[in-house]
Scaffold this active site. Structure first.
Site, short mmCIF file in Angstrom:
data_model
loop_
_atom_site.label_atom_id
_atom_site.label_comp_id
_atom_site.label_asym_id
_atom_site.label_seq_id
_atom_site.Cartn_x
_atom_site.Cartn_y
_atom_site.Cartn_z
N LYS A 87 -0.54 -6.59 -8.01
CA LYS A 87 0.78 -7.13 -7.68
C LYS A 87 1.89 -6.30 -8.33
CE LYS A 87 1.02 -10.68 -11.34
NZ LYS A 87 2.25 -10.18 -12.01
N ARG A 135 10.46 -14.35 -6.51
CA ARG A 135 9.60 -15.11 -5.59
C ARG A 135 9.42 -16.54 -6.08
NH1 ARG A 135 4.40 -16.76 -6.16
NH2 ARG A 135 4.24 -15.56 -8.08
N ARG A 136 9.08 -16.69 -7.35
CA ARG A 136 8.88 -18.03 -7.90
C ARG A 136 10.19 -18.81 -7.92
NH1 ARG A 136 5.07 -15.42 -12.46
NH2 ARG A 136 3.03 -15.81 -11.50
N ARG A 153 10.81 -13.66 -19.56
CA ARG A 153 9.73 -12.68 -19.49
C ARG A 153 8.91 -12.75 -20.77
NH1 ARG A 153 11.23 -6.85 -18.60
NH2 ARG A 153 8.96 -6.71 -18.48
N CYS A 246 10.69 -5.35 -6.29
CA CYS A 246 10.91 -6.45 -7.22
C CYS A 246 12.25 -7.14 -6.97
CB CYS A 246 10.85 -5.93 -8.66
SG CYS A 246 9.56 -6.69 -9.64
#
Length: 311
Positions: A87, A135-136, A153, A246
């Site tokens: 990914k 995305r999340r 992060r 990203c």
């Protein structure tokens, strides 16, 4: 036993994070099991993504920052192979390098972590969800626009500490990563793909090497998973058609049943206010084409609404 031609241990490149080292150890064991007596050496390569943890990847150059230095080490003949979470691998590889092996895929789903809730439905309005994944974040806001997204992060332990400190009320991590670290019990729940469609290639590990290194490719051949290779061909085909990075909230998951492959894809606006879905199915042999056609369908459906956002 040393690796062919080189007469030296097989040098396996990896990032230095706990997750990367755990994954690389697993991969090394599989390589040695398939090639008894093979000597190996793990070479840690520090990457920009490991040095800069206070900013989202989308702001500092994208997911290629997880792989750039490892690929430079391959070109410089410092390592013979590099182990990646697929990914994190960019859509297009540098000329001269190849993903020679995609291993059997682990569970691609996301895990929900929180000290005070077992799932999104339990979070009160205004609760903070920590994630730097577009995305999340988009999928959270699509279903719960009343929640707040805060940047987060770091490795699993770092995120759990920030949860305990109250930086956020919940966060999300790939289930496979927790399992590889022996920390699956940290998950309060595992999210169904209908609730949180995974990232492209989530759950899959790949091994990159120089395209002309036939000896190394022969060592890796026994580890190749035909099933995972086909799934990723479809998912990455979708990503390539959308020029995904990203900075692009994209989710996709391919599943195989016998000789048939089905693919679900989602494209979002980052704030979750709009999304476009696609479903495609066909023969496993046509995996890459299925992915490309699904990506093209999403591109047509989103049209100017989405791509103006990228400018």
């Amino acid at each position: 036993m040393t690796s062919p031609k080189t007469q030296r241990p097989l040098r396996i490149g990896t990032r230095g994070s706990p997750m990367a080292l755990a994954q690389t150890g697993m991969v090394r064991d599989k390589i040695v099991a398939a090639n008894p007596g093979l000597e190996t050496e793990i070479v840690v390569v520090n990457t920009v993504a490991d040095r800069i943890l206070d900013r989202p990847l989308s702001e500092i150059g994208g997911k290629g920052l997880f792989t750039k230095e490892l690929e430079q080490a391959l070109f410089a003949d410092v390592v013979d192979v590099a182990v990646h979470s697929m990914k994190d691998v960019e859509t297009w590889l540098p000329e001269g390098l190849v993903i020679a092996c995609i291993l059997e895929r682990d569970d691609p789903r996301d895990a929900f972590l929180s000290p005070r809730a077992s799932g999104f439905a339990d979070l009160p309005s205004g609760a903070r969800v920590g994630t730097s994944s577009l995305r999340r974040a988009a999928q959270v806001l699509m279903r719960r626009p009343d929640l707040r997204i805060v940047p987060l992060r770091g490795n699993a332990n770092t995120r759990m500490r920030k949860l305990e400190e109250g930086t956020c009320d919940a966060t999300l991590l790939a289930l496979c990563g927790l399992e590889r670290l022996g920390m699956a019990d940290m998950a309060r729940s595992v999210l169904a793909v209908e609730e949180m469609l995974p990232a492209v290639a989530q759950g899959a590990l790949g091994i990159e090497c120089r395209a002309d290194d036939s000896d190394v490719r022969a060592l890796l051949a026994p580890l190749v998973s035909a099933r995972a290779t086909a799934e990723l061909a479809a998912e990455r085909g979708l990503l390539a058609e959308l020029d995904g990075s990203c900075r692009t909230p994209i989710a996709a998951l391919a599943r195989i049943d016998g000789d048939s492959l089905s693919l679900d894809g989602l494209l979002f606006l980052p704030d979750g206010s709009a999304h476009w879905a696609v479903q495609r199915a066909g023969s496993v042999a046509d995996a890459a084409r299925i992915g490309a056609e699904a990506g093209a369908e999403l591109k047509r459906a989103a049209g100017d609404t989405y791509f103006k956002h990228l400018q």
